[in-house]
Scaffold this motif. Structure first.
Motif, short mmCIF file in Angstrom:
data_model
loop_
_atom_site.label_atom_id
_atom_site.label_comp_id
_atom_site.label_asym_id
_atom_site.label_seq_id
_atom_site.Cartn_x
_atom_site.Cartn_y
_atom_site.Cartn_z
N VAL A 58 7.65 2.82 7.40
CA VAL A 58 8.90 2.50 6.69
C VAL A 58 8.82 3.03 5.26
O VAL A 58 9.73 3.71 4.78
CB VAL A 58 9.14 0.97 6.68
N ASN A 59 7.73 2.74 4.56
CA ASN A 59 7.59 3.16 3.17
C ASN A 59 7.46 4.67 3.04
O ASN A 59 8.02 5.26 2.12
CB ASN A 59 6.39 2.45 2.53
N VAL A 60 6.72 5.30 3.94
CA VAL A 60 6.55 6.75 3.90
C VAL A 60 7.90 7.43 4.12
O VAL A 60 8.27 8.35 3.38
CB VAL A 60 5.51 7.22 4.95
N GLY A 102 -10.47 -0.28 -5.84
CA GLY A 102 -11.50 -0.03 -4.84
C GLY A 102 -11.46 -0.94 -3.63
O GLY A 102 -12.40 -0.99 -2.85
N LYS A 103 -10.36 -1.68 -3.44
CA LYS A 103 -10.23 -2.58 -2.30
C LYS A 103 -8.92 -2.31 -1.58
O LYS A 103 -7.94 -1.88 -2.18
CB LYS A 103 -10.25 -4.04 -2.76
N VAL A 104 -8.90 -2.60 -0.28
CA VAL A 104 -7.66 -2.51 0.48
C VAL A 104 -6.92 -3.84 0.29
O VAL A 104 -7.48 -4.90 0.52
CB VAL A 104 -7.93 -2.26 1.98
N VAL A 105 -5.68 -3.74 -0.16
CA VAL A 105 -4.85 -4.92 -0.40
C VAL A 105 -3.49 -4.68 0.25
O VAL A 105 -3.23 -3.60 0.78
CB VAL A 105 -4.68 -5.20 -1.92
N SER A 106 -2.64 -5.66 0.18
CA SER A 106 -1.26 -5.50 0.64
C SER A 106 -0.35 -5.51 -0.57
O SER A 106 -0.53 -6.32 -1.47
CB SER A 106 -0.88 -6.63 1.59
N SER A 107 0.60 -4.58 -0.58
CA SER A 107 1.54 -4.53 -1.68
C SER A 107 2.87 -3.96 -1.21
O SER A 107 2.91 -3.23 -0.22
CB SER A 107 0.99 -3.69 -2.84
N VAL A 108 3.93 -4.30 -1.92
CA VAL A 108 5.24 -3.74 -1.60
C VAL A 108 5.18 -2.24 -1.90
O VAL A 108 4.79 -1.83 -2.98
CB VAL A 108 6.35 -4.42 -2.43
N GLY A 109 5.52 -1.44 -0.91
CA GLY A 109 5.49 0.01 -1.08
C GLY A 109 4.18 0.66 -0.66
O GLY A 109 4.00 1.86 -0.85
N GLY A 110 3.27 -0.10 -0.09
CA GLY A 110 2.00 0.47 0.37
C GLY A 110 2.24 1.65 1.30
O GLY A 110 3.11 1.60 2.16
N GLY A 111 1.51 2.73 1.10
CA GLY A 111 1.62 3.91 1.95
C GLY A 111 2.35 5.07 1.31
O GLY A 111 2.28 6.19 1.81
N ILE A 112 3.03 4.84 0.19
CA ILE A 112 3.80 5.93 -0.45
C ILE A 112 2.89 7.05 -0.94
O ILE A 112 3.35 8.18 -1.10
CB ILE A 112 4.67 5.42 -1.61
N CYS A 113 1.62 6.75 -1.16
CA CYS A 113 0.70 7.78 -1.65
C CYS A 113 0.47 8.88 -0.62
O CYS A 113 0.01 9.96 -0.97
CB CYS A 113 -0.63 7.15 -2.07
N GLN A 114 0.80 8.61 0.65
CA GLN A 114 0.72 9.67 1.64
C GLN A 114 1.74 10.77 1.30
O GLN A 114 1.47 11.95 1.48
CB GLN A 114 0.97 9.11 3.04
#
Length: 189
Positions: A58-60, A102-114
């Motif tokens: 969705v975010n991507v 340095g940790k995997v977290v959950s955030s609004v918009g996660g994945g946009i860095c792809q």
């Protein structure tokens, strides 16, 4: 040997039957977990991974659609973070996995860095230097090492200026699990 006789009232007062019932129930639960646990765990992991994949998609897709078709005139500066709008639920973004310190977290918009990372690779292939770009705090596997671009609203951005003497256009789509990003000369019709 030593034997002791106790009345039934002793067992009733000490709730021995209740305790034995709980132990029996717990042992049954443990045996069920050992019997079905591995398959239940696999099913749960698949559901979680599938959910994360859908949320990332969705975010991507949203971020790609927001930069798709953007035209930059010679000398114009592009800001990925500004172009995709603020990462909020109101702007259509969803909670998905991302990196923080340095940790995997959950955030609004996660994945946009792809999307930003794929755009950065295209920039490098198009001889367009970044005026601002940051690497992730953890390794990413969706672009070659050293070609990622972390985005943190208000802190980390991917920016560049159009170095050419003609307008350029960014094309970006995310369909069927495939992200495609391109930069080309904008052919004015």
């Amino acid at each position: 040997g030593h034997y002791q006789k106790l009345t039934f009232a002793f067992y009733d007062n000490q709730k021995v039957g209740h305790l034995l019932s709980r132990i029996t129930s717990d042992l049954f639960d443990i045996s069920e977990l050992l019997h079905h646990g591995p398959e239940d765990l696999v099913i749960s992991v698949i559901k979680i991974i599938g959910s994360f994949a859908i949320l990332l998609a969705v975010n991507v897709k949203l971020a790609a659609s927001r930069i798709n078709g953007m035209v930059l005139e010679p000398g114009d500066e592009f800001s990925f973070s500004k172009s995709i709008m603020s990462r909020t639920l109101a702007n259509g973004y969803v909670v998905a996995p991302s990196f923080a310190s340095g940790k995997v977290v959950s955030s609004v918009g996660g994945g946009i860095c792809q999307v930003s990372s794929t755009l950065y690779v295209v920039m490098m292939l198009s001889s367009i230097p970044a005026t601002e770009r940051y690497a992730h705090s953890l390794h990413v596997d969706y672009v070659p090492e050293g070609l990622d671009s972390a985005i943190v609203e208000g802190v980390k951005d991917l920016r560049f200026k159009n170095p050419y003497d003609y307008p350029i256009r960014i094309d970006a789509t995310a369909e069927d699990g495939i992200l495609t990003v391109g930069i080309s000369k904008d052919e004015v019709s």
